[in-house]
Design a protein around this motif. Structure first.
Motif, short mmCIF file in Angstrom:
data_model
loop_
_atom_site.label_atom_id
_atom_site.label_comp_id
_atom_site.label_asym_id
_atom_site.label_seq_id
_atom_site.Cartn_x
_atom_site.Cartn_y
_atom_site.Cartn_z
N ILE A 80 0.75 -0.98 -0.12
CA ILE A 80 0.21 -0.04 0.07
C ILE A 80 0.96 0.75 -0.26
O ILE A 80 0.46 2.19 -0.78
CB ILE A 80 -0.87 0.09 0.97
N VAL A 81 1.76 1.45 0.73
CA VAL A 81 3.02 2.16 0.94
C VAL A 81 3.39 2.42 -0.58
O VAL A 81 4.14 3.57 -1.34
CB VAL A 81 4.20 1.70 1.86
N VAL A 82 3.95 1.07 -0.89
CA VAL A 82 4.57 1.57 -2.29
C VAL A 82 3.68 2.60 -3.58
O VAL A 82 3.75 3.36 -4.47
CB VAL A 82 5.07 0.41 -3.13
N GLN A 92 9.43 11.93 -1.40
CA GLN A 92 9.92 11.89 0.32
C GLN A 92 8.37 10.21 0.72
O GLN A 92 8.73 8.87 1.57
CB GLN A 92 8.73 12.63 1.26
N ASP A 93 7.18 10.80 0.06
CA ASP A 93 6.59 9.05 -0.53
C ASP A 93 7.35 8.35 -0.97
O ASP A 93 7.38 7.03 -0.52
CB ASP A 93 5.23 9.55 -1.01
N ILE A 94 8.36 8.28 -2.36
CA ILE A 94 9.42 6.91 -2.71
C ILE A 94 9.93 6.82 -1.79
O ILE A 94 10.64 5.68 -1.36
CB ILE A 94 10.05 7.74 -3.93
N ILE A 98 10.56 2.74 -0.32
CA ILE A 98 11.84 2.35 -0.13
C ILE A 98 11.58 1.78 1.32
O ILE A 98 12.58 0.47 1.40
CB ILE A 98 13.18 2.76 -0.88
N SER A 99 11.78 2.54 2.18
CA SER A 99 12.01 1.99 3.40
C SER A 99 11.38 0.56 4.20
O SER A 99 11.37 -0.56 4.82
CB SER A 99 11.69 3.75 4.84
N ALA A 100 9.55 1.20 3.75
CA ALA A 100 8.59 0.22 4.48
C ALA A 100 8.85 -1.46 3.86
O ALA A 100 8.69 -2.56 3.74
CB ALA A 100 7.02 0.31 3.80
N THR A 155 13.26 1.92 -7.40
CA THR A 155 14.51 1.97 -7.20
C THR A 155 14.71 2.39 -8.36
O THR A 155 15.53 3.38 -8.74
CB THR A 155 15.22 0.29 -7.25
N PHE A 156 14.06 2.17 -9.43
CA PHE A 156 13.87 3.00 -10.57
C PHE A 156 13.73 4.45 -10.72
O PHE A 156 14.47 5.13 -11.26
CB PHE A 156 12.72 2.26 -11.91
N VAL A 157 12.67 4.35 -9.89
CA VAL A 157 11.76 5.75 -10.06
C VAL A 157 13.24 6.73 -8.37
O VAL A 157 12.42 7.92 -8.77
CB VAL A 157 10.81 5.73 -10.25
N GLN A 158 13.44 6.29 -7.89
CA GLN A 158 14.08 6.54 -6.93
C GLN A 158 15.33 7.94 -7.10
O GLN A 158 15.50 8.93 -6.94
CB GLN A 158 14.82 5.78 -6.45
N ASP A 159 16.00 7.74 -8.10
CA ASP A 159 17.16 8.42 -9.03
C ASP A 159 17.86 7.80 -10.55
O ASP A 159 16.88 7.03 -11.02
CB ASP A 159 18.29 8.07 -7.80
N GLU A 160 18.83 8.84 -11.02
CA GLU A 160 18.04 8.91 -12.04
C GLU A 160 19.63 8.08 -12.91
O GLU A 160 19.86 8.08 -13.48
CB GLU A 160 18.20 10.16 -12.99
#
Length: 587
Positions: A80-82, A92-94, A98-100, A155-160
Motif C-alpha cells: 500500500i505504501v509503495v 518523500q513518499d518514494i 523504499i523504507s517500508a 529503485t527505478f524511480v528513486q534516482d536517475e
C-alpha cells in the motif's frame, strides 16, 4: 492490482470482518510475539477488503502493528505504501516506500529456510530436500520475491543514475528465479501428493508471479527479449495464460486477484500495445463479481469505466470516471488517473474547453510528468479559437516554451513521451523570430496515446475528427511554405488515413498512408511518421484479409527503421500484433 500480494480470499469475508469487529485486540497483539500463517492470511483478507472499499487508512492501520513480525502483514503494508508512492511520485513518499519495502524484505527473510554458506551460493533447490521445507518457509519465498519486485520498481524511480538501474534489474532477476524455483517446489508437492493446509494459497501465489512475468515478457519487443533471455529470463504466453486460468479455476486465496490482474490485460493492450483486438466480454465477466461486492470501490469503478471506454461508450465511461472521483477523498492522487481519462474522452469528443480543464488540473496537481501535461495543455488550447484562448488567460507559446525545462529522467533515461513533447515544442523556441505553429498537436498526441482504436467504435466521433483534419489540410495549403510543410502534410495524411480506416473506407485510407511512405526522403523532422504509418497500413491489409502482406509490412516497420521518436512504443505495438495474428485462437 498490486494488492494481490495481500492474498485475499474475498469469498470468505463478511461485513463484520470488514468493519474490524473480528480483528485481534490490541491486548492480544502486545502479548503475542508471533502471528501464525493462518491468522496472518485472515487479517490480510480483511485489510484488502478495506482497501477495495476505499478505506486505505484503515487497511494500513490494521496491517502496520504486525508489519515487522508477519510476512503477509509486511507485504500488504509495504504494498500500500509503495502504491501510494507510485501514484503521488513525491520524493518523500518514494523514500517511505523504499523504507517500508526494506523492512518487509527483512521480515520475510526471517521466515525463509536458512541455508549454509555453501548453499547460499547455489539456488533455492540446493538448500536441502524440498520436502523438508515447512509450509511457512514456502510462503516466505513468494512473499520475498514479490517484495523484491516492488522494491525494484521504486529503485527505478528513486534516482536517475545507472547504478540504481542495475540494482533494480538484479532485484527483478532474483525475484524471477525465486518464482521459478517455487514453481519447482510446487511440482514436487503435486507429484508426491503432499498435503498442506495452505497449499492452494501457495499455488496461487506462485502461478500469479510466474504468469505476471510471462505476460510482461510476451509483450516486449523481440530484441529486448533476446537480451533478457541472455541473463536468464524466458517468456511463454501460453504458459502465462494457463497458469492464470488454472489459479482462477482453483478458487484459491488468489481468486479475486487473478480476476483483477486479468482485468488489466485489455486496458494494457488497447492503450499501450495498440492492437485494438481484445476480449471485452471476458473482461466484463471478470469484473462483474467485483462490482457487486465493491460497488463504490475506486479501483472497480475505474476498471468499469475503462471497459466502457474501450467499447466506445464514452458518455457512460465519463459518468463512471466522475463517480470514481466522488466516492473517495482519501487518495487524491487516484483522482489524477480519472482526470487523465476524462481529458482524453473530451479530446475524442472535441470538447476542447473541458479537455483543457482536466489538463490544467493535471498540471497543477499531479507530479507524474509535468512536461507531458504542459505540452498537452498547450496542444489542447491550440485547437481553440483565439478569443476562447484569451478567455483562459493562458499563453500558448509560453506554455510550449516551458516544456523543455520540465522534462525529467527515470533510471537515467528520459521519458519517451517527454522527449517527443520537447522535440515538438522546439518550433516555439524563444530564439526563433516567429514560431511555426504545430498542426493539430492534440490529435497527434491522441494518436501517440492510441486513441484512434477507441474512437473507431463510434462513427460519429470518427466523422467529426475527419472534418477537423480536412479543415486543417485546407488551412495548411493556404499558408506560406516552411521547413515543416512536408512533415505537417504527412502528419495530417496519417491522421486522416486512421479516420478513413475507422470509417471502413480502405482505398482512401491506403492512398493517405501511401502518400506518407512515398514522402519518406522529404521528411525533415517527424521521421517517426513512416514506421507508424506502415504499422497502420499492415492493419489495413489484415482487415482486408491479406494477412501475408500485413506481416510483410509489419516486419518492414520493425526491421528497417530505428532511432525515431516513440520507437519503443511502436515495437511494443508490433510485438502485440504479431502475438495476436500468429495465434488468434488463444485470444
Amino acid at each position: 492490482t498490486d494488492m494481490a500480494t495481500s492474498r485475499p480470499q474475498l469469498a470468505s469475508l463478511d461485513a463484520k470482518q470488514a468493519s474490524g469487529q473480528h480483528r485481534p485486540s490490541k491486548a492480544s497483539r502486545s502479548s503475542s510475539t508471533k502471528m501464525d500463517l493462518k491468522h496472518g492470511l485472515e487479517e490480510c483478507e480483511v485489510a484488502l477488503k478495506l482497501f477495495l472499499n476505499n478505506k486505505f487508512k484503515d487497511a494500513l492501520e490494521l496491517l502496520q502493528p504486525w508489519a515487522k513480525d508477519s510476512m503477509y502483514h509486511a507485504l500488504g503494508y509495504s504494498t500500500i505504501v509503495v502504491l501510494q508512492a507510485i501514484m503521488t511520485f513525491e520524493q518523500q513518499d518514494i523514500q517511505n516506500g523504499i523504507s517500508a519495502m526494506r523492512d518487509a524484505l527483512q521480515t520475510c527473510q526471517k521466515y525463509r529456510k536458512k541455508s549454509t554458506v555453501v548453499e547460499s551460493f547455489s539456488s533455492l533447490l540446493s538448500r536441502g530436500s524440498l520436502e523438508q521445507m515447512t509450509e511457512e518457509e514456502m510462503h516466505a519465498e513468494i512473499c520475498y520475491a514479490e517484495c523484491l519486485l516492488q522494491k525494484a520498481a521504486l529503485t527505478f524511480v528513486q534516482d536517475e543514475n545507472m547504478i540504481n538501474f542495475i540494482k533494480g534489474g538484479l532485484k527483478i532477476r532474483t525475484s524471477y528465479h525465486i518464482y521459478k524455483e517455487c514453481l519447482s517446489i510446487l511440482h514436487i508437492l503435486q507429484k508426491n501428493k503432499v498435503e498442506q493446509q495452505f497449499f492452494h494459497e501457495f499455488e496461487g501465489g506462485v502461478k500469479l508471479g510466474i504468469g505476471a512475468f510471462n505476460l510482461m515478457l510476451s509483450l516486449l519487443p523481440a530484441r529486448i527479449i533476446r537480451l533478457l533471455e541472455f541473463i536468464g529470463f524466458s517468456g511463454n504466453r501460453e504458459l502465462e495464460m494457463l497458469f492464470l486460468l488454472i489459479t482462477f479455476i482453483n478458487h484459491s486465496i488468489q481468486y479475486a486477484i487473478i480476476r483483477v490482474a486479468l482485468l488489466q490485460k485489455p486496458s494494457l493492450l488497447i492503450r499501450f500495445a495498440g492492437t485494438g483486438e481484445v476480449n471485452l466480454v471476458e473482461a466484463e465477466n471478470l469484473l462483474a463479481p467485483f462490482l457487486k461486492q465493491f460497488p463504490n470501490g475506486s479501483f472497480m469503478l475505474f476498471y468499469h469505466a475503462r471497459i466502457e471506454l474501450l467499447k466506445g461508450n464514452v458518455e457512460e465511461a465519463q459518468e463512471i470516471f466522475r463517480k470514481c472521483i466522488s466516492v473517495q477523498e482519501e487518495w487524491k492522487q487516484f483522482h489524477h488517473l480519472c482526470y487523465w481519462e476524462l481529458m482524453w474522452i473530451n479530446i475524442f469528443q472535441q470538447n476542447w474547453m473541458k479537455a483543457y480543464y482536466y489538463s490544467d488540473l493535471l498540471c497543477k496537481e499531479s507530479k507524474w510528468s509535468k512536461a507531458t501535461y504542459v505540452y498537452l495543455k498547450a496542444s489542447i488550447l491550440s485547437m481553440l479559437p483565439e478569443e476562447e484562448v484569451e478567455a483562459t488567460k493562458e499563453n500558448v507559446v509560453a506554455l510550449f516554451r516551458q516544456v523543455d525545462s520540465l522534462k525529467q529522467r527515470i533510471a537515467g533515461k528520459s521519458i519517451p513521451t517527454e522527449k517527443f513533447a520537447v522535440r515538438k515544442s522546439r518550433r516555439y523556441s524563444a530564439s526563433l523570430p516567429a514560431p511555426v505553429k504545430l498542426v493539430l498537436p492534440a490529435l497527434e498526441m491522441m494518436y501517440i496515446w492510441n486513441g484512434f482504436p477507441i474512437v473507431s467504435k463510434r462513427e460519429d466521433l470518427s466523422e467529426n475528427l475527419l472534418l477537423t483534419i480536412e479543415k486543417a489540410e485546407t488551412t495548411l495549403q493556404n499558408q506560406n511554405c516552411s521547413d515543416y510543410l512536408v512533415d505537417d502534410e504527412c502528419l495530417l495524411k496519417l491522421l486522416k488515413g486512421c479516420c478513413l480506416k475507422n470509417l471502413q473506407r480502405p482505398l482512401q485510407a491506403e492512398l493517405c498512408f501511401s502518400h506518407v511512405i512515398q514522402s519518406e526522403n522529404l521528411l525533415k523532422f517527424d521521421h517517426y511518421l513512416v514506421p507508424f504509418t506502415l504499422f497502420e497500413l499492415a492493419f489495413l491489409h489484415k482487415s482486408q484479409g491479406d494477412i501475408d502482406k500485413a506481416f510483410k509490412v509489419l516486419e518492414t516497420a520493425r526491421n528497417n527503421y530505428k532511432d525515431y521518436s516513440m520507437e519503443s512504443r511502436l515495437h511494443f505495438r508490433i510485438q502485440a500484433a504479431l502475438q495476436l495474428w500468429r495465434k488468434p485462437s488463444s485470444h
